[in-house]
Design a protein around this motif. Sequence first.
Motif, short mmCIF file in Angstrom:
data_model
loop_
_atom_site.label_atom_id
_atom_site.label_comp_id
_atom_site.label_asym_id
_atom_site.label_seq_id
_atom_site.Cartn_x
_atom_site.Cartn_y
_atom_site.Cartn_z
N TYR A 69 23.78 -10.63 10.20
CA TYR A 69 22.91 -11.78 10.32
C TYR A 69 23.27 -12.89 9.34
N SER A 70 22.69 -14.05 9.58
CA SER A 70 23.02 -15.26 8.84
C SER A 70 22.29 -15.35 7.50
N TYR A 71 23.02 -15.78 6.49
CA TYR A 71 22.42 -16.08 5.19
C TYR A 71 21.49 -17.28 5.31
N ALA A 72 20.32 -17.17 4.72
CA ALA A 72 19.36 -18.28 4.73
C ALA A 72 19.28 -18.86 3.32
N HIS A 73 19.66 -20.12 3.18
CA HIS A 73 19.64 -20.76 1.87
C HIS A 73 18.30 -21.44 1.66
N VAL A 74 17.42 -20.76 0.94
CA VAL A 74 16.06 -21.28 0.69
C VAL A 74 15.74 -21.13 -0.80
N PRO A 75 16.40 -21.89 -1.66
CA PRO A 75 16.17 -21.75 -3.11
C PRO A 75 14.75 -22.04 -3.53
N TRP A 76 14.00 -22.82 -2.74
CA TRP A 76 12.61 -23.11 -3.08
C TRP A 76 11.72 -21.87 -2.85
N VAL A 77 12.26 -20.88 -2.12
CA VAL A 77 11.55 -19.63 -1.90
C VAL A 77 12.14 -18.51 -2.73
N LYS A 78 13.47 -18.38 -2.70
CA LYS A 78 14.14 -17.27 -3.37
C LYS A 78 14.31 -17.48 -4.88
N GLY A 79 14.28 -18.73 -5.31
CA GLY A 79 14.28 -18.99 -6.75
C GLY A 79 15.60 -18.73 -7.44
N VAL A 80 15.56 -17.97 -8.53
CA VAL A 80 16.67 -17.83 -9.46
C VAL A 80 18.00 -17.53 -8.77
N GLY A 81 18.03 -16.54 -7.90
CA GLY A 81 19.29 -16.12 -7.29
C GLY A 81 20.00 -17.20 -6.51
N GLN A 82 19.26 -18.06 -5.82
CA GLN A 82 19.88 -19.06 -4.95
C GLN A 82 20.01 -20.43 -5.61
N ARG A 83 19.35 -20.65 -6.73
CA ARG A 83 19.40 -21.97 -7.34
C ARG A 83 20.74 -22.25 -8.02
N GLY A 84 21.59 -21.24 -8.13
CA GLY A 84 22.93 -21.45 -8.68
C GLY A 84 23.88 -22.04 -7.67
N PHE A 85 23.43 -22.22 -6.42
CA PHE A 85 24.27 -22.78 -5.37
C PHE A 85 23.57 -23.98 -4.73
N ASP A 86 24.38 -24.87 -4.14
CA ASP A 86 23.80 -25.95 -3.36
C ASP A 86 24.49 -25.98 -2.00
N GLU A 87 24.13 -26.94 -1.17
CA GLU A 87 24.64 -27.00 0.20
C GLU A 87 26.17 -27.10 0.24
N ASN A 88 26.78 -27.71 -0.77
CA ASN A 88 28.23 -27.86 -0.79
C ASN A 88 28.96 -26.53 -0.97
N ASP A 89 28.26 -25.52 -1.46
CA ASP A 89 28.87 -24.21 -1.65
C ASP A 89 28.85 -23.36 -0.38
N LEU A 90 28.12 -23.80 0.62
CA LEU A 90 27.98 -23.03 1.85
C LEU A 90 29.06 -23.39 2.86
N PRO A 91 29.46 -22.44 3.72
CA PRO A 91 30.42 -22.76 4.78
C PRO A 91 29.85 -23.85 5.68
N SER A 92 30.71 -24.71 6.19
CA SER A 92 30.26 -25.75 7.12
C SER A 92 29.76 -25.11 8.40
N GLY A 93 29.13 -25.92 9.25
CA GLY A 93 28.62 -25.39 10.52
C GLY A 93 29.70 -24.72 11.34
N ASP A 94 30.87 -25.37 11.46
CA ASP A 94 31.98 -24.79 12.23
C ASP A 94 32.51 -23.53 11.58
N GLU A 95 32.61 -23.53 10.24
CA GLU A 95 33.10 -22.35 9.53
C GLU A 95 32.14 -21.17 9.70
N LYS A 96 30.86 -21.47 9.61
CA LYS A 96 29.85 -20.42 9.75
C LYS A 96 29.87 -19.85 11.16
#
Length: 282
Positions: A69-96
């Motif tokens: 399944y797909s990773y969900a980037h929700v730092p406002w919910v997951k907090g500490v673990g996801q706040r070390g990343f931003d949208e630029n760190d994620l694969p693009s739509g085509d890459e994903k």
Amino acid sequence: QDYDPKVQKAINRIQSYEKVKEVTEFAREIGYRGISHDLVFGLPHQNWEAMENTIRKTMELKPDRLAFYSYAHVPWVKGVGQRGFDENDLPSGDEKRRLYEDGKKLLEDLGYIEVGMDHFSLAHDDLYQSMTQRKLHRNFMGYTSSKTQLMVGLGMSAISDSWFAFAQNVKTVEEYQKMVAQGEIPVVKGHILNQEDLAVRRHILNLMCQLETEFTETNSFPELQNSLEMLSEMQKDGLVEIFDAKVKITEKGRAFTRNVAMVFDLRMMRNQPGTRIFSMTI
């Protein structure tokens, strides 16, 4: 001992694999007949080389079933673990999309069969057998070969389901422990389903488990025609087939099962009438 960061990363990966292997083998030793692994695509900095390596290492352990399944980037919910990343760190739509498509193909090449959405299993597993027998069920945790109208969620944030009502526990460990210690039911919110909710739930489960659903006078609802019209774009693209009283998801449309089901989520559509059903889950 201090290692080069790349060497340390490799060591951590090996250690993680050994832990998963140990747990998998022990589970088989003590009698578990259905071993399941979860694989996630779309993680920060993930590329196909890493995804392929993860799948092939997983295949060495040959779990009976797995969720992909797909990773969900929700730092406002997951907090500490996801706040070390931003949208630029994620694969693009085509890459994903490539991670999903190539990952799915590799799993199928290795003998796994797609069950519902995001799940795969070997032919001997109960999950696949329940799908062929049209007994597949889905709950808050994913697909299951067994069905019950009562599921009790234990622990913080867990959701219970009595079929006619949902209840969610409080969301922090401290609050959960305190309420339990005081003899209180640790529920923070819930919802009692009305007849319309029950009808909608049945259609969504049919679509997610059987890839089709049929409407009758007893299980219809006022917005049905509007919901069907919202599927017109998918119908043109060959993702669904719509008959007089039936909606069927095609093989091509399996990846969009969530999007089809969302059309019939009346509470979401009424509260968010501008929801982009076609692309928001891809």
